[in-house]
Scaffold this motif. Structure first.
Motif, PDB file in Angstrom:
ATOM      1  N   ARG A 213       0.837  -1.195   0.000  1.00 18.47           N
ATOM      2  CA  ARG A 213       0.000   0.000   0.000  1.00 18.47           C
ATOM      3  C   ARG A 213       0.875   1.249   0.000  1.00 18.47           C
ATOM      4  O   ARG A 213       0.890   2.024   0.957  1.00 18.47           O
ATOM      5  N   ILE A 214       1.574   1.443  -1.091  1.00 20.46           N
ATOM      6  CA  ILE A 214       2.551   2.513  -1.210  1.00 20.46           C
ATOM      7  C   ILE A 214       1.941   3.696  -1.945  1.00 20.46           C
ATOM      8  O   ILE A 214       1.477   3.565  -3.076  1.00 20.46           O
ATOM      9  N   PHE A 215       1.959   4.841  -1.290  1.00 22.40           N
ATOM     10  CA  PHE A 215       1.612   6.078  -1.961  1.00 22.40           C
ATOM     11  C   PHE A 215       2.850   6.707  -2.591  1.00 22.40           C
ATOM     12  O   PHE A 215       2.821   7.129  -3.747  1.00 22.40           O
ATOM     13  N   SER A 216       3.916   6.761  -1.836  1.00 22.51           N
ATOM     14  CA  SER A 216       5.173   7.265  -2.342  1.00 22.51           C
ATOM     15  C   SER A 216       6.290   6.775  -1.430  1.00 22.51           C
ATOM     16  O   SER A 216       6.055   6.344  -0.305  1.00 22.51           O
ATOM     17  N   ILE A 217       7.506   6.845  -1.933  1.00 22.15           N
ATOM     18  CA  ILE A 217       8.680   6.475  -1.168  1.00 22.15           C
ATOM     19  C   ILE A 217       9.657   7.633  -1.185  1.00 22.15           C
ATOM     20  O   ILE A 217      10.005   8.137  -2.251  1.00 22.15           O
ATOM     21  N   ASN A 218      10.070   8.042   0.005  1.00 21.32           N
ATOM     22  CA  ASN A 218      11.076   9.086   0.095  1.00 21.32           C
ATOM     23  C   ASN A 218      12.466   8.448  -0.055  1.00 21.32           C
ATOM     24  O   ASN A 218      12.813   7.989  -1.136  1.00 21.32           O
ATOM     25  N   ASP A 219      13.219   8.388   1.023  1.00 19.90           N
ATOM     26  CA  ASP A 219      14.549   7.795   0.937  1.00 19.90           C
ATOM     27  C   ASP A 219      14.484   6.280   0.830  1.00 19.90           C
ATOM     28  O   ASP A 219      13.601   5.628   1.397  1.00 19.90           O
ATOM     29  N   MET A 220      15.437   5.718   0.126  1.00 14.51           N
ATOM     30  CA  MET A 220      15.694   4.290   0.146  1.00 14.51           C
ATOM     31  C   MET A 220      17.173   4.109   0.448  1.00 14.51           C
ATOM     32  O   MET A 220      17.990   4.964   0.107  1.00 14.51           O
ATOM     33  N   GLY A 221      17.485   3.010   1.080  1.00 18.39           N
ATOM     34  CA  GLY A 221      18.876   2.815   1.438  1.00 18.39           C
ATOM     35  C   GLY A 221      19.251   1.366   1.624  1.00 18.39           C
ATOM     36  O   GLY A 221      18.393   0.485   1.710  1.00 18.39           O
TER      37      GLY A 221
END
Length: 122
Positions: free
Chosen positions: A27-35
């Motif tokens: 249920r992803i609206f948006s993703i900021n950082d990934m690491g």
């Protein structure tokens, strides 16, 4: 619910290369950082590399010049290209994502994958 699934780990010789992938779903609206983080036995989990939604990156000093983090926002996927691998890189590598969940009530979730083992033999 958010799921991060890593792939690409394995056993390589010193000087070899691997590319790790991290695919986010749910249920992803948006993703900021990934690491990407890594943890060797008996040690703390350390930052390897992070990338913002806009493509800005930062790296641990120990991997600068050897590792490259990237992402494909359309696929909700992050990658870690690892070159010139050393035995010191041996660890469990885990993906992290700062996710804004979809729904009437918006909330952020700091999500983690289960990790993938990278072993560099000497």
């Amino acid at each position: 619910q958010v799921r991060l699934v890593e792939s690409g780990g394995g056993l390589v010789q010193t000087g070899g290369s691997l590319r790790l992938s991290c695919a986010a779903s749910g249920r992803i609206f948006s993703i900021n950082d990934m690491g990407w983080y890594r943890q060797a036995p008996g040690k703390q989990r350390d930052l390897v590399a992070r990338i913002t939604s806009g493509g800005s990156t930062n790296y641990a000093d120990s991997v600068k010049g050897r590792f490259t983090i990237s992402r494909d926002n359309a696929k909700n996927t992050a990658y870690l290209q690892m070159n010139s691998l050393k035995p010191e890189d041996t660890a469990v590598y885990s993906c992290n994502a700062d996710v804004l969940l979809s729904g009437l009530i918006n909330r952020r979730m700091d999500s983690w994958g289960q990790g993938t083992q990278v072993t560099v033999s000497s």
